[in-house]
Design a protein around this motif. Sequence first.
Motif, PDB file in Angstrom:
ATOM      1  N   SER A 133     -33.386  16.699  22.459  1.00 33.90           N
ATOM      2  CA  SER A 133     -32.052  16.848  23.026  1.00 33.90           C
ATOM      3  C   SER A 133     -31.755  15.639  23.905  1.00 33.90           C
ATOM      4  O   SER A 133     -32.680  14.955  24.360  1.00 33.90           O
ATOM      5  CB  SER A 133     -31.951  18.136  23.849  1.00 33.90           C
ATOM      6  OG  SER A 133     -30.710  18.238  24.506  1.00 33.90           O
ATOM      7  N   HIS A 134     -30.464  15.386  24.128  1.00 30.80           N
ATOM      8  CA  HIS A 134     -30.103  14.289  25.035  1.00 30.80           C
ATOM      9  C   HIS A 134     -30.140  14.736  26.498  1.00 30.80           C
ATOM     10  O   HIS A 134     -30.165  13.911  27.410  1.00 30.80           O
ATOM     11  CB  HIS A 134     -28.715  13.744  24.696  1.00 30.80           C
ATOM     12  CG  HIS A 134     -27.650  14.799  24.657  1.00 30.80           C
ATOM     13  ND1 HIS A 134     -27.119  15.385  25.789  1.00 30.80           N
ATOM     14  CD2 HIS A 134     -27.025  15.381  23.607  1.00 30.80           C
ATOM     15  CE1 HIS A 134     -26.208  16.270  25.446  1.00 30.80           C
ATOM     16  NE2 HIS A 134     -26.125  16.309  24.131  1.00 30.80           N
ATOM     17  N   TYR A 135     -30.131  16.052  26.764  1.00 33.58           N
ATOM     18  CA  TYR A 135     -30.214  16.611  28.114  1.00 33.58           C
ATOM     19  C   TYR A 135     -29.176  15.986  29.058  1.00 33.58           C
ATOM     20  O   TYR A 135     -29.479  15.664  30.211  1.00 33.58           O
ATOM     21  CB  TYR A 135     -31.618  16.422  28.697  1.00 33.58           C
ATOM     22  CG  TYR A 135     -32.700  17.072  27.875  1.00 33.58           C
ATOM     23  CD1 TYR A 135     -32.847  18.453  27.851  1.00 33.58           C
ATOM     24  CD2 TYR A 135     -33.570  16.300  27.100  1.00 33.58           C
ATOM     25  CE1 TYR A 135     -33.835  19.051  27.083  1.00 33.58           C
ATOM     26  CE2 TYR A 135     -34.562  16.892  26.330  1.00 33.58           C
ATOM     27  CZ  TYR A 135     -34.687  18.270  26.329  1.00 33.58           C
ATOM     28  OH  TYR A 135     -35.679  18.874  25.570  1.00 33.58           O
ATOM     29  N   GLY A 136     -27.960  15.833  28.562  1.00 30.74           N
ATOM     30  CA  GLY A 136     -26.895  15.254  29.386  1.00 30.74           C
ATOM     31  C   GLY A 136     -26.583  16.078  30.618  1.00 30.74           C
ATOM     32  O   GLY A 136     -26.173  15.546  31.652  1.00 30.74           O
ATOM     33  N   GLU A 137     -26.805  17.372  30.527  1.00 35.22           N
ATOM     34  CA  GLU A 137     -26.494  18.234  31.666  1.00 35.22           C
ATOM     35  C   GLU A 137     -27.438  17.999  32.840  1.00 35.22           C
ATOM     36  O   GLU A 137     -27.109  18.339  33.988  1.00 35.22           O
ATOM     37  CB  GLU A 137     -26.533  19.710  31.254  1.00 35.22           C
ATOM     38  CG  GLU A 137     -27.898  20.215  30.814  1.00 35.22           C
ATOM     39  CD  GLU A 137     -28.160  20.057  29.343  1.00 35.22           C
ATOM     40  OE1 GLU A 137     -28.761  20.964  28.749  1.00 35.22           O
ATOM     41  OE2 GLU A 137     -27.774  19.026  28.777  1.00 35.22           O
ATOM     42  N   THR A 138     -28.616  17.431  32.566  1.00 34.54           N
ATOM     43  CA  THR A 138     -29.549  17.160  33.656  1.00 34.54           C
ATOM     44  C   THR A 138     -28.966  16.150  34.638  1.00 34.54           C
ATOM     45  O   THR A 138     -29.006  16.346  35.857  1.00 34.54           O
ATOM     46  CB  THR A 138     -30.882  16.624  33.103  1.00 34.54           C
ATOM     47  OG1 THR A 138     -31.489  17.636  32.286  1.00 34.54           O
ATOM     48  CG2 THR A 138     -31.833  16.277  34.229  1.00 34.54           C
ATOM     49  N   ALA A 139     -28.406  15.054  34.122  1.00 29.32           N
ATOM     50  CA  ALA A 139     -27.809  14.037  34.982  1.00 29.32           C
ATOM     51  C   ALA A 139     -26.630  14.604  35.755  1.00 29.32           C
ATOM     52  O   ALA A 139     -26.468  14.333  36.960  1.00 29.32           O
ATOM     53  CB  ALA A 139     -27.371  12.838  34.146  1.00 29.32           C
ATOM     54  N   ILE A 140     -25.807  15.404  35.098  1.00 29.61           N
ATOM     55  CA  ILE A 140     -24.633  15.975  35.763  1.00 29.61           C
ATOM     56  C   ILE A 140     -25.055  16.944  36.866  1.00 29.61           C
ATOM     57  O   ILE A 140     -24.504  16.931  37.974  1.00 29.61           O
ATOM     58  CB  ILE A 140     -23.729  16.689  34.734  1.00 29.61           C
ATOM     59  CG1 ILE A 140     -23.159  15.665  33.746  1.00 29.61           C
ATOM     60  CG2 ILE A 140     -22.606  17.451  35.431  1.00 29.61           C
ATOM     61  CD1 ILE A 140     -22.375  16.282  32.612  1.00 29.61           C
ATOM     62  N   ALA A 141     -26.033  17.783  36.572  1.00 26.78           N
ATOM     63  CA  ALA A 141     -26.477  18.769  37.566  1.00 26.78           C
ATOM     64  C   ALA A 141     -27.059  18.096  38.806  1.00 26.78           C
ATOM     65  O   ALA A 141     -26.746  18.467  39.943  1.00 26.78           O
ATOM     66  CB  ALA A 141     -27.502  19.712  36.934  1.00 26.78           C
ATOM     67  N   TRP A 142     -27.922  17.098  38.592  1.00 25.83           N
ATOM     68  CA  TRP A 142     -28.511  16.404  39.737  1.00 25.83           C
ATOM     69  C   TRP A 142     -27.466  15.613  40.501  1.00 25.83           C
ATOM     70  O   TRP A 142     -27.485  15.576  41.741  1.00 25.83           O
ATOM     71  CB  TRP A 142     -29.633  15.479  39.253  1.00 25.83           C
ATOM     72  CG  TRP A 142     -30.942  16.190  39.082  1.00 25.83           C
ATOM     73  CD1 TRP A 142     -31.429  16.747  37.944  1.00 25.83           C
ATOM     74  CD2 TRP A 142     -31.906  16.455  40.101  1.00 25.83           C
ATOM     75  NE1 TRP A 142     -32.638  17.337  38.165  1.00 25.83           N
ATOM     76  CE2 TRP A 142     -32.973  17.172  39.489  1.00 25.83           C
ATOM     77  CE3 TRP A 142     -31.984  16.155  41.453  1.00 25.83           C
ATOM     78  CZ2 TRP A 142     -34.087  17.585  40.201  1.00 25.83           C
ATOM     79  CZ3 TRP A 142     -33.112  16.565  42.163  1.00 25.83           C
ATOM     80  CH2 TRP A 142     -34.144  17.275  41.539  1.00 25.83           C
ATOM     81  N   ALA A 143     -26.528  14.977  39.785  1.00 20.41           N
ATOM     82  CA  ALA A 143     -25.481  14.212  40.457  1.00 20.41           C
ATOM     83  C   ALA A 143     -24.600  15.123  41.312  1.00 20.41           C
ATOM     84  O   ALA A 143     -24.251  14.782  42.458  1.00 20.41           O
ATOM     85  CB  ALA A 143     -24.627  13.471  39.426  1.00 20.41           C
ATOM     86  N   ALA A 144     -24.253  16.291  40.793  1.00 20.40           N
ATOM     87  CA  ALA A 144     -23.432  17.226  41.551  1.00 20.40           C
ATOM     88  C   ALA A 144     -24.169  17.742  42.783  1.00 20.40           C
ATOM     89  O   ALA A 144     -23.582  17.857  43.870  1.00 20.40           O
ATOM     90  CB  ALA A 144     -23.013  18.395  40.655  1.00 20.40           C
ATOM     91  N   ALA A 145     -25.449  18.047  42.608  1.00 18.65           N
ATOM     92  CA  ALA A 145     -26.232  18.560  43.735  1.00 18.65           C
ATOM     93  C   ALA A 145     -26.348  17.523  44.850  1.00 18.65           C
ATOM     94  O   ALA A 145     -26.187  17.840  46.036  1.00 18.65           O
ATOM     95  CB  ALA A 145     -27.615  18.982  43.260  1.00 18.65           C
ATOM     96  N   VAL A 146     -26.624  16.272  44.484  1.00 23.67           N
ATOM     97  CA  VAL A 146     -26.751  15.217  45.495  1.00 23.67           C
ATOM     98  C   VAL A 146     -25.409  14.945  46.155  1.00 23.67           C
ATOM     99  O   VAL A 146     -25.331  14.739  47.374  1.00 23.67           O
ATOM    100  CB  VAL A 146     -27.321  13.931  44.852  1.00 23.67           C
ATOM    101  CG1 VAL A 146     -27.268  12.773  45.842  1.00 23.67           C
ATOM    102  CG2 VAL A 146     -28.754  14.174  44.401  1.00 23.67           C
ATOM    103  N   ALA A 147     -24.324  14.955  45.372  1.00 27.35           N
ATOM    104  CA  ALA A 147     -22.996  14.692  45.930  1.00 27.35           C
ATOM    105  C   ALA A 147     -22.605  15.752  46.953  1.00 27.35           C
ATOM    106  O   ALA A 147     -21.942  15.445  47.952  1.00 27.35           O
ATOM    107  CB  ALA A 147     -21.965  14.636  44.806  1.00 27.35           C
TER     108      ALA A 147
END
Length: 233
Positions: free
Chosen positions: A36-50
Amino acid sequence: MKTLSPSDLVAIEAAVRKAEARTTGEIYCVVTEESSHYGETAIAWAAAVALLGPALLLLLGVHVSVPDVFATWTASDVGVAIESGIRHALIGAIALQAVLFIVTALIVSIPPVRRALTPRSLKRLRVQRRAAEQFIAKNLHLTRARTGIMIFVSLGEQMAELIADDGIADHVEPHVWDRAMAALTEGLKRGQPEAGFAAAVGLCGDVLAEHFPPRPGDNPNELPDAVVVLPKP
């Protein structure tokens, strides 16, 4: 992440042929760089840090300055100053959150970082799903006696799946394949997927030979012996 070289693929194919010579069962090997490309991983971590942006401002000691109400300011002046200070603080917080989101998303999008930060449970589900898709897509359920098994390896996640068709599953308990899968995953962890594959194929051949011995003169090769290499999704 070590990939399979042409010589590795040839060695695995030879191991499959050797194992199948002892059984009417069929062994089909599939490998992919990642499931899988696991695109949601980057989005989830970015949202949490933001979301930590405002808290970061407070930890850094940033605060809104309010004029001294005991000075010569009028009530109207104080109200305007407070409104302006709050507006600038909100704009600063939003800007910081946007920067944190973008920077984090870019960092987590780097493949090794993304793989490290993706929950193992999610990776396992994606590997299982892609393995099941390949089993159907390659028509592995259409062998004459339904005695095909698929060994699926996802190199990026260092995970493997084994799917046995109904003709085998009816006679072999799932735990019987544990040794083969342990040998395969051990090879992946050591950075030697070709050795893990070969060991797993040999152990699977032992199980198939016990339950589905060859029939002299009636042992067609129903599935290709060559390893199928899938592109990234």
